[in-house]
Motif scaffolding. Sequence first.
Motif, PDB file in Angstrom:
ATOM      1  N   ASP A 250       0.800  -1.229   0.000  1.00  0.00           N
ATOM      2  CA  ASP A 250       0.000   0.000   0.000  1.00  0.00           C
ATOM      3  C   ASP A 250       0.833   1.279   0.000  1.00  0.00           C
ATOM      4  OD1 ASP A 250      -2.278   1.503   0.004  1.00  0.00           O
ATOM      5  OD2 ASP A 250      -2.865   1.061   2.046  1.00  0.00           O
ATOM      6  N   VAL A 251       1.876   1.338   0.794  1.00  0.00           N
ATOM      7  CA  VAL A 251       2.654   2.569   0.946  1.00  0.00           C
ATOM      8  C   VAL A 251       3.441   2.862  -0.312  1.00  0.00           C
ATOM      9  CG1 VAL A 251       4.447   3.745   2.272  1.00  0.00           C
ATOM     10  CG2 VAL A 251       2.800   2.271   3.447  1.00  0.00           C
ATOM     11  N   ILE A 252       3.301   4.094  -0.811  1.00  0.00           N
ATOM     12  CA  ILE A 252       4.036   4.545  -1.991  1.00  0.00           C
ATOM     13  C   ILE A 252       5.181   5.471  -1.599  1.00  0.00           C
ATOM     14  CG2 ILE A 252       3.848   5.970  -4.088  1.00  0.00           C
ATOM     15  CD1 ILE A 252       1.121   4.773  -4.551  1.00  0.00           C
ATOM     16  N   PHE A 253       4.963   6.337  -0.623  1.00  0.00           N
ATOM     17  CA  PHE A 253       6.051   7.166  -0.115  1.00  0.00           C
ATOM     18  C   PHE A 253       5.813   7.476   1.350  1.00  0.00           C
ATOM     19  CE2 PHE A 253       7.820  11.470   0.802  1.00  0.00           C
ATOM     20  CZ  PHE A 253       9.159  11.093   0.788  1.00  0.00           C
ATOM     21  N   ALA A 254       6.884   7.371   2.142  1.00  0.00           N
ATOM     22  CA  ALA A 254       6.843   7.710   3.563  1.00  0.00           C
ATOM     23  C   ALA A 254       8.084   8.507   3.917  1.00  0.00           C
ATOM     24  CB  ALA A 254       6.760   6.447   4.415  1.00  0.00           C
ATOM     25  N   VAL A 255       7.895   9.605   4.643  1.00  0.00           N
ATOM     26  CA  VAL A 255       9.039  10.383   5.119  1.00  0.00           C
ATOM     27  C   VAL A 255       9.781   9.530   6.139  1.00  0.00           C
ATOM     28  CG1 VAL A 255       9.787  12.481   6.294  1.00  0.00           C
ATOM     29  CG2 VAL A 255       7.836  12.557   4.733  1.00  0.00           C
TER      30      VAL A 255
END
Length: 580
Positions: A250-255
């Motif tokens: 699910d995650v595409i971008f995370a800081v």
Amino acid sequence: MTEDGLYGSNLASGFNTNTDVEMSSFKNSTVNSAGSDIGCFDARPTWGTLNSTWNNLYFVINYANDFLQSVQESPLWSEEIGKEGPTETQQMYGEVKTLRAMFYLDLIRTWGDVVFVTEPTESTDDFFSRGTTNRDKILEFLIDDLIAAEPMMKYAADLDYGVERASREFCQALIGQLALYRGGWALRADKDNPTNVGYMERGDNFEHYYQIAVTYFGQGYQRRQARFETEFLKTCWMNECNWKTANDDDVIFAVPMLKSISSRFAYNIGVTIAEGNHEYGSARNYVTFCGTYIFSFDKDDLRRDMTCAPYKYDKDLNQEYDMGIAGMGAAKWSKLYMQSPLGTSSGTNTGVNNVRMRFADVLLMYAEAVNELYGPREDAQEALKRVRRRAFASSLHAEKVDTYVASLTNEQDFFQAIMNERKWEFGGEGIRKYDLARWNKYGEVIYNLYNEMINWGLVANGTAVPGIEKVPERIYYKSVPDPEHAGRTVLDIVGIDEYGPEVGRPAGYEMKEYAITWRTLNQETQQYEPASEIYWSFRGFINKNNEQMVKPTDPLRYLCPYPSKVITDHRGLIQNYYGY
């Protein structure tokens, strides 16, 4: 980027304004000098938290501009730009442009028109000699800029830190998101009358930008197929709380945050935990939900219990009741998920990443954009179905997914379904405020919520209200052994799945009045009236004193004022509007 003044705290939760999802309660009209009143649309230019976030955003923007200019002036660039890529230098170039666009989007979503610089600032005089630029022009520049950079970038699976770096799929998704903001609605300043709240206006030529959104969301939609439907909903958030970053779900971008150094997720954003003789350390949740939110879910929706935590934990890690007009934590983040707990001494900064883009977001924004241009076309329906398939057990897909989506036969009904789906999908993630603004639905939703909460109090106390048959008058609960942890207890709660006068108190259960308490006795007038948290939690828009004058079509002041120091530093080139 990771500090509290940016994605560690303020842009994660500190700037949340009240919605029908996230909500902070306020009991009176007194402004808190520390800046916590932002939730009720009653911000102040003097707040230090606004000034620090503004400065921090331009600090990272200047870093980005410095890098981009330096790499373009480097002899390496003339060699790299001609290579068949993407090379690592090309990726970094596109990556920094993507991050810069994200920074500007957050500035725009917080302040509206902002100072726009795309080259390094030589001095403070250089920066302070600039006024603001129309947000539409900024968004147009950023969209074109990323469209040019996107082919140079690598996909997350090919990057050394995966979704913790801005990848090609994040760039594609951000292009689509920027286009929705450019084609959507926004609060505009009345330049002739700065004391006026302003007016809502849609960007011109919005069809063109929605087509861009369809194109770039569509690229990500078609490419990213793996795992999303088969991955159980809880796994995504369990991974985040255990510092695991999968590149194909699910995650595409995370800081990317750092343990014991940055991030308030699972501490100030998540489930409250009391300090005790355990290895997890305490957690003091600041992100609470509107009291009606948990009851908006289908009781079979798996997202409800993974989003809403109607409990907190005592010092022995037993669950305690935690619900109210604005209460309960966000179950997506919890220190108790951590397989390697941080311990009591370093529990404030958890290092849990700030997820900025998910595939579920891409799917629903794609469905929204397609519906806006073409109505509920088959591909828009399928995008919505993919999100709902993960939210319900497979045995319910025929009814809750296929039949439900098939019933949405026109643009208006499909759009309402998208509004609802985003409400249920992104609870606690601070997205709702932005969605409501760009849809021009913020004032309408808050107006309806204010009156709905008043009506819940009336119905719970025996007054008939047309259209409302029953409300959760009371909640019943008891402690039962935790099936996963010996010696601990969890709550068995009655009154969420089923509620109303016919739901009596089961034997052995404690009782808490719920909607009954939303109407209280005024000691001065000796008259019953809505609870003070209802009267004042939306006070910058609708409150006890103006409720008869406010209309659902009135613009809502969701934007923040420019900080006082910013106005001073820019020597009269910037001024506040919107009645600030």
